[in-house]
Motif scaffolding. Structure first.
Motif, PDB file in Angstrom:
ATOM      1  N   THR A   1       0.799  -1.217  -0.269  1.00 31.00           N
ATOM      2  CA  THR A   1      -0.218  -0.214  -0.096  1.00 31.00           C
ATOM      3  C   THR A   1       0.725   1.336   0.275  1.00 31.00           C
ATOM      4  N   GLU A   2       1.785   1.751   1.037  1.00 32.48           N
ATOM      5  CA  GLU A   2       3.120   2.132   1.150  1.00 32.48           C
ATOM      6  C   GLU A   2       3.617   2.574  -0.706  1.00 32.48           C
ATOM      7  N   LEU A   3       4.230   1.477  -1.100  1.00 36.17           N
ATOM      8  CA  LEU A   3       4.446   1.524  -2.475  1.00 36.17           C
ATOM      9  C   LEU A   3       3.886   2.157  -3.475  1.00 36.17           C
ATOM     10  N   MET A  16       2.386  -2.584 -12.160  1.00 39.11           N
ATOM     11  CA  MET A  16       1.986  -3.571 -12.473  1.00 39.11           C
ATOM     12  C   MET A  16       2.456  -3.909 -10.805  1.00 39.11           C
ATOM     13  N   VAL A  17       1.322  -5.112 -10.655  1.00 39.89           N
ATOM     14  CA  VAL A  17       1.417  -6.378  -9.361  1.00 39.89           C
ATOM     15  C   VAL A  17       2.178  -6.886  -9.836  1.00 39.89           C
ATOM     16  N   ILE A  18       2.848  -7.650  -9.348  1.00 38.67           N
ATOM     17  CA  ILE A  18       3.742  -8.683  -9.673  1.00 38.67           C
ATOM     18  C   ILE A  18       3.326  -9.562  -8.219  1.00 38.67           C
ATOM     19  N   GLY A  19       2.420  -9.947  -7.906  1.00 44.64           N
ATOM     20  CA  GLY A  19       2.123 -11.354  -6.890  1.00 44.64           C
ATOM     21  C   GLY A  19       1.158 -11.480  -7.140  1.00 44.64           C
ATOM     22  N   GLY A  20       0.522 -11.635  -6.272  1.00 47.78           N
ATOM     23  CA  GLY A  20      -1.647 -13.083  -5.508  1.00 47.78           C
ATOM     24  C   GLY A  20      -2.304 -11.392  -5.091  1.00 47.78           C
ATOM     25  N   ASP A  21      -3.505 -11.726  -4.254  1.00 43.55           N
ATOM     26  CA  ASP A  21      -4.733 -11.483  -4.459  1.00 43.55           C
ATOM     27  C   ASP A  21      -4.250 -10.502  -3.278  1.00 43.55           C
ATOM     28  N   GLY A  22      -3.433 -10.640  -2.805  1.00 46.12           N
ATOM     29  CA  GLY A  22      -3.019 -10.165  -1.588  1.00 46.12           C
ATOM     30  C   GLY A  22      -2.567  -8.750  -1.900  1.00 46.12           C
ATOM     31  N   THR A  23      -1.618  -8.899  -2.218  1.00 48.00           N
ATOM     32  CA  THR A  23      -0.798  -7.351  -3.301  1.00 48.00           C
ATOM     33  C   THR A  23      -1.677  -6.893  -3.987  1.00 48.00           C
ATOM     34  N   MET A  24      -2.444  -7.401  -5.020  1.00 48.02           N
ATOM     35  CA  MET A  24      -3.591  -6.995  -5.928  1.00 48.02           C
ATOM     36  C   MET A  24      -4.465  -6.076  -4.895  1.00 48.02           C
ATOM     37  N   HIS A  25      -4.661  -6.729  -3.533  1.00 51.01           N
ATOM     38  CA  HIS A  25      -5.399  -5.702  -2.707  1.00 51.01           C
ATOM     39  C   HIS A  25      -4.720  -5.067  -1.955  1.00 51.01           C
ATOM     40  N   LYS A  78     -12.593  -0.744 -16.780  1.00 52.47           N
ATOM     41  CA  LYS A  78     -12.110  -0.395 -15.734  1.00 52.47           C
ATOM     42  C   LYS A  78     -12.980  -1.507 -14.910  1.00 52.47           C
ATOM     43  N   ILE A  79     -12.320  -1.242 -13.836  1.00 55.33           N
ATOM     44  CA  ILE A  79     -14.098  -1.977 -13.060  1.00 55.33           C
ATOM     45  C   ILE A  79     -14.529  -1.810 -11.545  1.00 55.33           C
ATOM     46  N   ASP A  80     -15.401  -2.302 -11.241  1.00 54.20           N
ATOM     47  CA  ASP A  80     -16.168  -2.323  -9.962  1.00 54.20           C
ATOM     48  C   ASP A  80     -15.462  -2.276  -8.631  1.00 54.20           C
ATOM     49  N   LEU A  81     -15.576  -1.000  -8.169  1.00 53.36           N
ATOM     50  CA  LEU A  81     -14.446  -1.878  -6.611  1.00 53.36           C
ATOM     51  C   LEU A  81     -15.798  -2.149  -5.166  1.00 53.36           C
ATOM     52  N   ILE A  82     -15.909  -2.797  -4.443  1.00 47.33           N
ATOM     53  CA  ILE A  82     -16.438  -2.722  -3.304  1.00 47.33           C
ATOM     54  C   ILE A  82     -15.732  -1.947  -1.786  1.00 47.33           C
ATOM     55  N   ARG A  83     -16.251  -1.037  -2.018  1.00 50.63           N
ATOM     56  CA  ARG A  83     -16.135  -0.698   0.017  1.00 50.63           C
ATOM     57  C   ARG A  83     -16.883  -0.617   0.875  1.00 50.63           C
ATOM     58  N   PHE A  84     -15.558  -1.184   1.799  1.00 46.16           N
ATOM     59  CA  PHE A  84     -16.462  -1.684   3.523  1.00 46.16           C
ATOM     60  C   PHE A  84     -15.463  -1.949   4.458  1.00 46.16           C
ATOM     61  N   ASN A  85     -15.517  -0.101   5.549  1.00 47.50           N
ATOM     62  CA  ASN A  85     -15.425   0.173   6.329  1.00 47.50           C
ATOM     63  C   ASN A  85     -14.315   0.710   6.282  1.00 47.50           C
ATOM     64  N   GLY A  86     -13.780   1.519   5.311  1.00 48.88           N
ATOM     65  CA  GLY A  86     -12.650   2.364   4.724  1.00 48.88           C
ATOM     66  C   GLY A  86     -11.513   1.389   4.046  1.00 48.88           C
ATOM     67  N   ARG A  87     -12.161   0.852   3.460  1.00 49.66           N
ATOM     68  CA  ARG A  87     -11.069  -0.492   2.781  1.00 49.66           C
ATOM     69  C   ARG A  87     -11.999  -1.001   1.194  1.00 49.66           C
ATOM     70  N   CYS A  89     -12.157  -3.696  -2.234  1.00 53.34           N
ATOM     71  CA  CYS A  89     -11.475  -5.106  -2.215  1.00 53.34           C
ATOM     72  C   CYS A  89     -12.196  -4.929  -4.009  1.00 53.34           C
ATOM     73  N   ALA A  90     -11.496  -5.513  -4.414  1.00 52.50           N
ATOM     74  CA  ALA A  90     -11.064  -5.586  -6.617  1.00 52.50           C
ATOM     75  C   ALA A  90     -12.247  -7.293  -6.720  1.00 52.50           C
ATOM     76  N   ASN A  91     -12.172  -8.014  -5.916  1.00 53.10           N
ATOM     77  CA  ASN A  91     -12.386  -9.523  -5.752  1.00 53.10           C
ATOM     78  C   ASN A  91     -13.284  -9.647  -5.229  1.00 53.10           C
ATOM     79  N   VAL A  92     -13.288 -10.934  -3.908  1.00 53.13           N
ATOM     80  CA  VAL A  92     -14.575 -11.119  -3.199  1.00 53.13           C
ATOM     81  C   VAL A  92     -14.023 -10.365  -1.434  1.00 53.13           C
ATOM     82  N   LEU A  93     -15.366 -10.070  -1.189  1.00 49.10           N
ATOM     83  CA  LEU A  93     -15.384  -9.567   0.155  1.00 49.10           C
ATOM     84  C   LEU A  93     -16.167 -10.816   1.400  1.00 49.10           C
ATOM     85  N   ASN A  94     -15.601 -11.694   2.287  1.00 47.52           N
ATOM     86  CA  ASN A  94     -15.704 -12.883   2.617  1.00 47.52           C
ATOM     87  C   ASN A  94     -16.701 -11.929   4.460  1.00 47.52           C
TER      88      ASN A  94
END
Length: 187
Positions: A1-3, A16-25, A78-87, A89-94
């Motif tokens: 996030t800071e980078l 460019m995200v070189i990683g997985g879903d957590g890095t994308m998040h 372009k994609i939609d995002l989910i906003r939850f508690n100030g964060r 999500c680009a994929n799924v929130l559980n």
């Protein structure tokens, strides 16, 4: 996030995200922390080298995500995002059982006896051995309200999570809707 914040504030507009879903998040959330550049002016590419890589499974020609040249020369979507508690999500929130599974999965990933690809399934089995369920109020479209104990809830802009589980098969990343899969608590 800071980078991400630092890069955008330094003038970069292509990440460019070189990683997985957590890095994308983390990158997606970094886009909203900085205030110097509108988010719409930044593009994000993904080279999926994480464990599950569920985000990229929402698109056709997923093999093209591994091609850096195609990523650089491709047309942004372009994609939609989910906003939850100030964060964001680009994929799924559980909520609920799935969160317990992810916590257990982290423990199994650190074990040399459980292959990474099996860590999620092992997390499910371990979570089933504990008490599960979460009470919350669910309101859909400001209309239907349910106030009860749920086993789990998955809200998404993508179909896949947990290393390939297709919980939201009709979800489309840019259709303006949030899909939901909600299960009441069962024994």
């Amino acid at each position: 996030t800071e980078l991400t914040v630092s890069a955008i504030n330094d003038g970069y507009r292509h990440i460019m995200v070189i990683g997985g879903d957590g890095t994308m998040h983390e990158v997606v959330n970094g886009l909203f922390i900085q205030q110097t550049t509108p988010v719409e002016e930044v593009t994000v590419a993904v080279i999926p080298v994480g464990t599950g890589n569920d985000f990229v499974k929402n698109f056709t020609n997923t093999k093209n995500f591994m091609n850096m040249k195609r990523q650089i020369l491709g047309t942004p979507v372009k994609i939609d995002l989910i906003r939850f508690n100030g964060r964001y999500c680009a994929n799924v929130l559980n909520i609920g059982f799935d969160c317990s599974v992810v916590q257990k999965m982290g423990q199994f990933r650190r074990s040399k006896f459980v292959p990474n690809k099996m860590a999620y399934v092992a997390g499910i089995v371990a979570a089933l051995a504990n008490e599960y369920g979460v009470k919350f109020r669910l309101t859909i479209d400001d209309d239907e309200t349910r106030d009860e104990e749920f086993l789990l809830a998955a809200f998404g802009k993508g179909s896949f999570y947990g290393g390939g589980f297709k919980a939201l098969p009709l979800s489309i990343p840019n259709d303006g809707y949030i899909d939901a899969c909600v299960a009441t608590k069962i024994s």
